[in-house]
Motif scaffolding. Structure first.
Motif, PDB file in Angstrom:
ATOM      1  N   MET A   1       1.346  20.147  -1.657  1.00  0.00           N
ATOM      2  CA  MET A   1       0.014  19.784  -1.138  1.00  0.00           C
ATOM      3  C   MET A   1      -0.589  18.668  -1.996  1.00  0.00           C
ATOM      4  O   MET A   1      -0.430  18.645  -3.214  1.00  0.00           O
ATOM      5  CB  MET A   1      -0.887  21.009  -1.149  1.00  0.00           C
ATOM      6  CG  MET A   1      -1.978  20.925  -0.092  1.00  0.00           C
ATOM      7  SD  MET A   1      -3.110  22.268  -0.270  1.00  0.00           S
ATOM      8  CE  MET A   1      -2.705  23.245   1.156  1.00  0.00           C
ATOM      9  N   HIS A   2      -1.260  17.775  -1.345  1.00  0.00           N
ATOM     10  CA  HIS A   2      -1.885  16.646  -2.042  1.00  0.00           C
ATOM     11  C   HIS A   2      -3.090  17.149  -2.869  1.00  0.00           C
ATOM     12  O   HIS A   2      -3.855  17.979  -2.393  1.00  0.00           O
ATOM     13  CB  HIS A   2      -2.355  15.625  -0.997  1.00  0.00           C
ATOM     14  CG  HIS A   2      -2.562  14.264  -1.574  1.00  0.00           C
ATOM     15  ND1 HIS A   2      -3.713  13.924  -2.227  1.00  0.00           N
ATOM     16  CD2 HIS A   2      -1.755  13.183  -1.616  1.00  0.00           C
ATOM     17  CE1 HIS A   2      -3.605  12.667  -2.631  1.00  0.00           C
ATOM     18  NE2 HIS A   2      -2.422  12.186  -2.277  1.00  0.00           N
ATOM     19  N   PRO A   3      -3.253  16.635  -4.076  1.00  0.00           N
ATOM     20  CA  PRO A   3      -4.366  17.104  -4.926  1.00  0.00           C
ATOM     21  C   PRO A   3      -5.740  16.970  -4.262  1.00  0.00           C
ATOM     22  O   PRO A   3      -6.606  17.812  -4.455  1.00  0.00           O
ATOM     23  CB  PRO A   3      -4.259  16.207  -6.158  1.00  0.00           C
ATOM     24  CG  PRO A   3      -2.866  15.722  -6.175  1.00  0.00           C
ATOM     25  CD  PRO A   3      -2.397  15.668  -4.744  1.00  0.00           C
ATOM     26  N   ILE A   4      -5.958  15.905  -3.468  1.00  0.00           N
ATOM     27  CA  ILE A   4      -7.256  15.693  -2.818  1.00  0.00           C
ATOM     28  C   ILE A   4      -7.520  16.788  -1.785  1.00  0.00           C
ATOM     29  O   ILE A   4      -8.645  17.278  -1.652  1.00  0.00           O
ATOM     30  CB  ILE A   4      -7.346  14.262  -2.221  1.00  0.00           C
ATOM     31  CG1 ILE A   4      -7.588  13.261  -3.376  1.00  0.00           C
ATOM     32  CG2 ILE A   4      -8.475  14.154  -1.190  1.00  0.00           C
ATOM     33  CD1 ILE A   4      -7.501  11.810  -2.981  1.00  0.00           C
ATOM     34  N   ILE A   6      -6.495  19.836  -1.942  1.00  0.00           N
ATOM     35  CA  ILE A   6      -6.874  21.045  -2.698  1.00  0.00           C
ATOM     36  C   ILE A   6      -8.351  20.951  -3.090  1.00  0.00           C
ATOM     37  O   ILE A   6      -9.105  21.915  -2.970  1.00  0.00           O
ATOM     38  CB  ILE A   6      -5.969  21.210  -3.945  1.00  0.00           C
ATOM     39  CG1 ILE A   6      -4.527  21.511  -3.500  1.00  0.00           C
ATOM     40  CG2 ILE A   6      -6.487  22.334  -4.838  1.00  0.00           C
ATOM     41  CD1 ILE A   6      -3.485  21.296  -4.583  1.00  0.00           C
ATOM     42  N   LEU A   7      -8.752  19.768  -3.493  1.00  0.00           N
ATOM     43  CA  LEU A   7     -10.139  19.538  -3.906  1.00  0.00           C
ATOM     44  C   LEU A   7     -11.087  19.769  -2.723  1.00  0.00           C
ATOM     45  O   LEU A   7     -12.116  20.452  -2.847  1.00  0.00           O
ATOM     46  CB  LEU A   7     -10.289  18.104  -4.430  1.00  0.00           C
ATOM     47  CG  LEU A   7     -11.568  17.861  -5.234  1.00  0.00           C
ATOM     48  CD1 LEU A   7     -11.462  18.472  -6.611  1.00  0.00           C
ATOM     49  CD2 LEU A   7     -11.822  16.358  -5.354  1.00  0.00           C
ATOM     50  N   ILE A   8     -10.715  19.231  -1.541  1.00  0.00           N
ATOM     51  CA  ILE A   8     -11.543  19.396  -0.340  1.00  0.00           C
ATOM     52  C   ILE A   8     -11.655  20.877   0.015  1.00  0.00           C
ATOM     53  O   ILE A   8     -12.743  21.377   0.304  1.00  0.00           O
ATOM     54  CB  ILE A   8     -10.979  18.563   0.841  1.00  0.00           C
ATOM     55  CG1 ILE A   8     -11.238  17.062   0.578  1.00  0.00           C
ATOM     56  CG2 ILE A   8     -11.645  18.977   2.157  1.00  0.00           C
ATOM     57  CD1 ILE A   8     -10.405  16.136   1.455  1.00  0.00           C
ATOM     58  N   LEU A   9     -10.529  21.577  -0.048  1.00  0.00           N
ATOM     59  CA  LEU A   9     -10.535  23.015   0.239  1.00  0.00           C
ATOM     60  C   LEU A   9     -11.444  23.766  -0.733  1.00  0.00           C
ATOM     61  O   LEU A   9     -12.209  24.637  -0.334  1.00  0.00           O
ATOM     62  CB  LEU A   9      -9.105  23.563   0.157  1.00  0.00           C
ATOM     63  CG  LEU A   9      -8.303  23.521   1.447  1.00  0.00           C
ATOM     64  CD1 LEU A   9      -6.868  23.943   1.169  1.00  0.00           C
ATOM     65  CD2 LEU A   9      -8.912  24.450   2.498  1.00  0.00           C
ATOM     66  N   ALA A  10     -11.350  23.388  -1.999  1.00  0.00           N
ATOM     67  CA  ALA A  10     -12.170  24.032  -3.024  1.00  0.00           C
ATOM     68  C   ALA A  10     -13.650  23.823  -2.727  1.00  0.00           C
ATOM     69  O   ALA A  10     -14.456  24.752  -2.815  1.00  0.00           O
ATOM     70  CB  ALA A  10     -11.818  23.478  -4.397  1.00  0.00           C
ATOM     71  N   VAL A  11     -14.001  22.596  -2.339  1.00  0.00           N
ATOM     72  CA  VAL A  11     -15.397  22.280  -2.008  1.00  0.00           C
ATOM     73  C   VAL A  11     -15.848  23.076  -0.791  1.00  0.00           C
ATOM     74  O   VAL A  11     -16.941  23.646  -0.769  1.00  0.00           O
ATOM     75  CB  VAL A  11     -15.576  20.753  -1.791  1.00  0.00           C
ATOM     76  CG1 VAL A  11     -16.939  20.448  -1.193  1.00  0.00           C
ATOM     77  CG2 VAL A  11     -15.390  20.001  -3.109  1.00  0.00           C
ATOM     78  N   LEU A  12     -14.982  23.143   0.233  1.00  0.00           N
ATOM     79  CA  LEU A  12     -15.314  23.902   1.448  1.00  0.00           C
ATOM     80  C   LEU A  12     -15.543  25.379   1.126  1.00  0.00           C
ATOM     81  O   LEU A  12     -16.506  25.985   1.597  1.00  0.00           O
ATOM     82  CB  LEU A  12     -14.195  23.761   2.487  1.00  0.00           C
ATOM     83  CG  LEU A  12     -14.204  22.469   3.295  1.00  0.00           C
ATOM     84  CD1 LEU A  12     -12.955  22.373   4.147  1.00  0.00           C
ATOM     85  CD2 LEU A  12     -15.443  22.369   4.180  1.00  0.00           C
ATOM     86  N   PHE A  13     -14.660  25.949   0.304  1.00  0.00           N
ATOM     87  CA  PHE A  13     -14.830  27.347  -0.089  1.00  0.00           C
ATOM     88  C   PHE A  13     -16.122  27.542  -0.871  1.00  0.00           C
ATOM     89  O   PHE A  13     -16.831  28.516  -0.688  1.00  0.00           O
ATOM     90  CB  PHE A  13     -13.622  27.820  -0.926  1.00  0.00           C
ATOM     91  CG  PHE A  13     -12.485  28.296  -0.073  1.00  0.00           C
ATOM     92  CD1 PHE A  13     -12.664  29.373   0.792  1.00  0.00           C
ATOM     93  CD2 PHE A  13     -11.241  27.686  -0.130  1.00  0.00           C
ATOM     94  CE1 PHE A  13     -11.615  29.813   1.584  1.00  0.00           C
ATOM     95  CE2 PHE A  13     -10.185  28.122   0.660  1.00  0.00           C
ATOM     96  CZ  PHE A  13     -10.373  29.191   1.522  1.00  0.00           C
ATOM     97  N   TYR A  14     -16.420  26.572  -1.713  1.00  0.00           N
ATOM     98  CA  TYR A  14     -17.640  26.641  -2.518  1.00  0.00           C
ATOM     99  C   TYR A  14     -18.878  26.626  -1.604  1.00  0.00           C
ATOM    100  O   TYR A  14     -19.783  27.438  -1.755  1.00  0.00           O
ATOM    101  CB  TYR A  14     -17.690  25.469  -3.498  1.00  0.00           C
ATOM    102  CG  TYR A  14     -18.957  25.422  -4.310  1.00  0.00           C
ATOM    103  CD1 TYR A  14     -19.169  26.347  -5.324  1.00  0.00           C
ATOM    104  CD2 TYR A  14     -19.945  24.467  -4.049  1.00  0.00           C
ATOM    105  CE1 TYR A  14     -20.339  26.326  -6.069  1.00  0.00           C
ATOM    106  CE2 TYR A  14     -21.110  24.437  -4.791  1.00  0.00           C
ATOM    107  CZ  TYR A  14     -21.300  25.375  -5.800  1.00  0.00           C
ATOM    108  OH  TYR A  14     -22.453  25.337  -6.517  1.00  0.00           O
TER     109      TYR A  14
END
Ligand SMILES: [Zn+2]
Length: 88
Positions: A1-4, A6-14
């Protein structure tokens, strides 16, 4: 998975977490603290028990082109009874 990604997913979960948590907190706050009476709300004297009640929350009766405000149904009924007795 692309690092970006993962970052977007993390933000969405947040965001999702904040929405759920924030709503729960808001509901708790409203159930614990009664709604505040607006400052501009005028107080009216209950003619039966002589307590002051905000007009927007009080029970009211219009009589002889005047509006009377009451803290409770009991006070309103007492007042109506008194007026009826006076008239008869
Ligand atoms: Zn009263």
């Amino acid at each position: 998975m692309h690092p970006i990604r993962i970052l977007i997913l993390a933000v969405l979960f947040y965001i999702l977490y904040r929405l759920l948590f924030g709503n729960r907190k808001k509901k708790q706050a409203t159930s614990q603290v009664p709604p505040e009476i607006p400052a501009q709300d005028t107080l009216a004297e209950d003619p039966i028990c002589h307590t002051y009640v905000p007009q927007s929350q009080a029970l009211s009766v219009e009589m002889d082109e005047k509006t009377y405000y009451f803290c409770s149904k009991e006070c309103r009924n007492k007042f109506i009874e008194q007026q009826e007795r006076r008239e008869s």
